[in-house]
Scaffold this motif. Structure first.
Motif, mmCIF file in Angstrom:
data_model
loop_
_atom_site.group_PDB
_atom_site.id
_atom_site.type_symbol
_atom_site.label_atom_id
_atom_site.label_comp_id
_atom_site.label_asym_id
_atom_site.label_seq_id
_atom_site.Cartn_x
_atom_site.Cartn_y
_atom_site.Cartn_z
ATOM 1 N N LYS A 143 0.840 -1.206 0.000
ATOM 2 C CA LYS A 143 0.000 0.000 0.000
ATOM 3 C C LYS A 143 0.875 1.256 0.000
ATOM 4 O O LYS A 143 0.573 2.254 -0.674
ATOM 5 N N GLU A 144 1.996 1.178 0.725
ATOM 6 C CA GLU A 144 2.900 2.329 0.824
ATOM 7 C C GLU A 144 3.569 2.614 -0.528
ATOM 8 O O GLU A 144 3.686 3.768 -0.953
ATOM 9 N N GLU A 145 4.000 1.529 -1.198
ATOM 10 C CA GLU A 145 4.639 1.691 -2.505
ATOM 11 C C GLU A 145 3.657 2.269 -3.513
ATOM 12 O O GLU A 145 4.009 3.139 -4.326
ATOM 13 N N TYR A 146 2.416 1.785 -3.461
ATOM 14 C CA TYR A 146 1.381 2.299 -4.351
ATOM 15 C C TYR A 146 1.141 3.793 -4.098
ATOM 16 O O TYR A 146 1.105 4.604 -5.037
ATOM 17 N N GLU A 151 2.163 9.827 -5.598
ATOM 18 C CA GLU A 151 2.825 11.098 -5.269
ATOM 19 C C GLU A 151 3.896 11.443 -6.301
ATOM 20 O O GLU A 151 4.052 12.604 -6.690
ATOM 21 N N ASN A 152 4.614 10.419 -6.762
ATOM 22 C CA ASN A 152 5.743 10.638 -7.677
ATOM 23 C C ASN A 152 5.349 10.572 -9.147
ATOM 24 O O ASN A 152 6.211 10.667 -10.027
ATOM 25 N N ASP A 157 4.408 2.708 -14.001
ATOM 26 C CA ASP A 157 5.538 1.769 -13.959
ATOM 27 C C ASP A 157 5.190 0.490 -13.200
ATOM 28 O O ASP A 157 5.885 -0.520 -13.354
ATOM 29 N N LEU A 158 4.147 0.528 -12.392
ATOM 30 C CA LEU A 158 3.779 -0.634 -11.575
ATOM 31 C C LEU A 158 2.710 -1.508 -12.221
ATOM 32 O O LEU A 158 2.382 -2.574 -11.700
ATOM 33 N N ALA A 219 -10.005 4.343 -2.554
ATOM 34 C CA ALA A 219 -9.424 3.195 -3.249
ATOM 35 C C ALA A 219 -8.427 2.422 -2.393
ATOM 36 O O ALA A 219 -8.242 1.213 -2.595
ATOM 37 N N LEU A 220 -7.792 3.076 -1.439
ATOM 38 C CA LEU A 220 -6.688 2.453 -0.701
ATOM 39 C C LEU A 220 -7.062 1.126 -0.068
ATOM 40 O O LEU A 220 -6.289 0.160 -0.104
ATOM 41 N N ASP A 221 -8.256 1.051 0.533
ATOM 42 C CA ASP A 221 -8.681 -0.186 1.201
ATOM 43 C C ASP A 221 -9.440 -1.122 0.272
ATOM 44 O O ASP A 221 -9.855 -2.200 0.695
#
Length: 322
Positions: A143-146, A151-152, A157-158, A219-221
């Motif tokens: 979740k953190e990488e997503y 943000e970036n 790329d994922l 969307a996060l959860d």
């Protein structure tokens, strides 16, 4: 009541990413250069299908369901879904890439939106050379990488990209991140729900110069962050037979590739039957009447139907039941 095969007036939807193939290829009555969707069968509030043929012409699908629930839907379908039509049938023309999005599962959708979730499938009817879909991640993602990728501005790329051609079929579970790419024309079968979480839209602006709403926090959860190879549907393509494509709790879809007539009994089906014509043409009959079906058209046969006859010299159909 004569429950003949029903055709419905298409409900056309302008979309930022839409084009003219629904008119040019299927003859849909569009006057817009950005028609993205033709809703063929719907009881979504504000977008309820209306019968186009026969003595029931101009009657809404919802009205028919409420008056003849078991005859139209089937007893078991009414027990599960009441008088709501449980699936939504569309044709989609993506002239541009759709936004990257996902759909919540039933539990989240019920809790947040008083709605069903949205499991769906796509059948590719046409694809420009090099056309792609985005389906899922290309590796397991946290979740953190997503969140960091948003943000970036590196989310792309994922993601996993799939080149597509006519006949390719994809099953999209709830939680799976996805997008239809530019140059794809497809048939979509989904749960009745219009709940979508948009997470990236290529920084596009609408006709008024505004960025479209994103649903980043919601969307996060709801996202499935795992890399799962569970979306490409491999299915038999036997001629003049009923080939199983998808069998999930929300709908069953079969593929029929016919070059001669086919007749079969459905009195024990206890479900309506939908045919989406993805190529060719046919005459679809039950004991109450018949209807012609061409590429890009859809018909609904009520559950009370006991026998279906398909008369054709060449047609490809998606058959959908519950």
């Amino acid at each position: 009541m004569k429950f003949y095969p029903l055709k419905f007036k298409p409900i056309l939807k302008e979309r930022l990413w839409g084009g003219t193939k629904l008119k040019d290829t299927f003859g849909k009555p569009s006057t817009s250069a950005i028609t993205g969707e033709s809703w063929e069968l719907s009881t979504v509030k504000g977008d309820v299908s209306v019968v186009a043929n026969g003595e029931l012409a101009n009657t809404s699908l919802q009205e028919l369901i409420e008056k003849y629930p078991e005859e139209l839907l089937g007893k078991s379908v009414v027990e599960r879904f009441g008088t709501e039509f449980p699936i939504l049938i569309k044709f989609i023309d993506a002239k541009q890439d759709l936004s990257i999005q996902l759909h919540p599962n039933d539990e989240l959708a019920q809790e947040r939106h008083n709605s069903f979730g949205k499991t769906e499938m796509w059948y590719i009817m046409d694809a420009d050379p090099g056309a792609e879909l985005i389906v899922g991640f290309n590796k397991d993602v946290s979740k953190e990488e997503y969140s960091k990728s948003l943000e970036n501005d590196t989310l792309l790329d994922l993601l996993n990209y799939e080149k597509v051609k006519e006949g390719d079929t994809f099953f999209i579970n709830t939680g799976k991140i996805h997008a239809i790419g530019a140059g794809v024309l497809l048939a979509e079968i989904q749960q009745t729900s219009d709940v979508t979480y948009r997470v990236f839209d290529f920084n596009r602006k609408d006709k008024d110069g505004n960025l479209r709403e994103l649903h980043t926090e919601l969307a996060l959860d709801a996202i499935d962050y795992k890399n799962k190879d569970d979306f490409k549907v491999e299915y038999p393509k036997g001629m003049n037979s009923v080939n199983s494509m998808v069998d999930c709790p929300y709908f069953k879809t079969n593929f029929l590739d016919l070059d001669k007539d086919l007749k079969f009994e459905t009195k024990n089906r206890d479900s309506f039957t939908i045919y989406m014509c993805v190529d060719g043409e046919a005459l679809i009959e039950n004991e109450f009447g018949k209807v012609s079906l061409e590429k890009g058209e859809t018909t609904l046969l009520p559950a009370i139907t006991e026998e279906i006859a398909i008369k054709t010299t060449g047609v490809k159909l998606l058959e959908v039941t519950i």
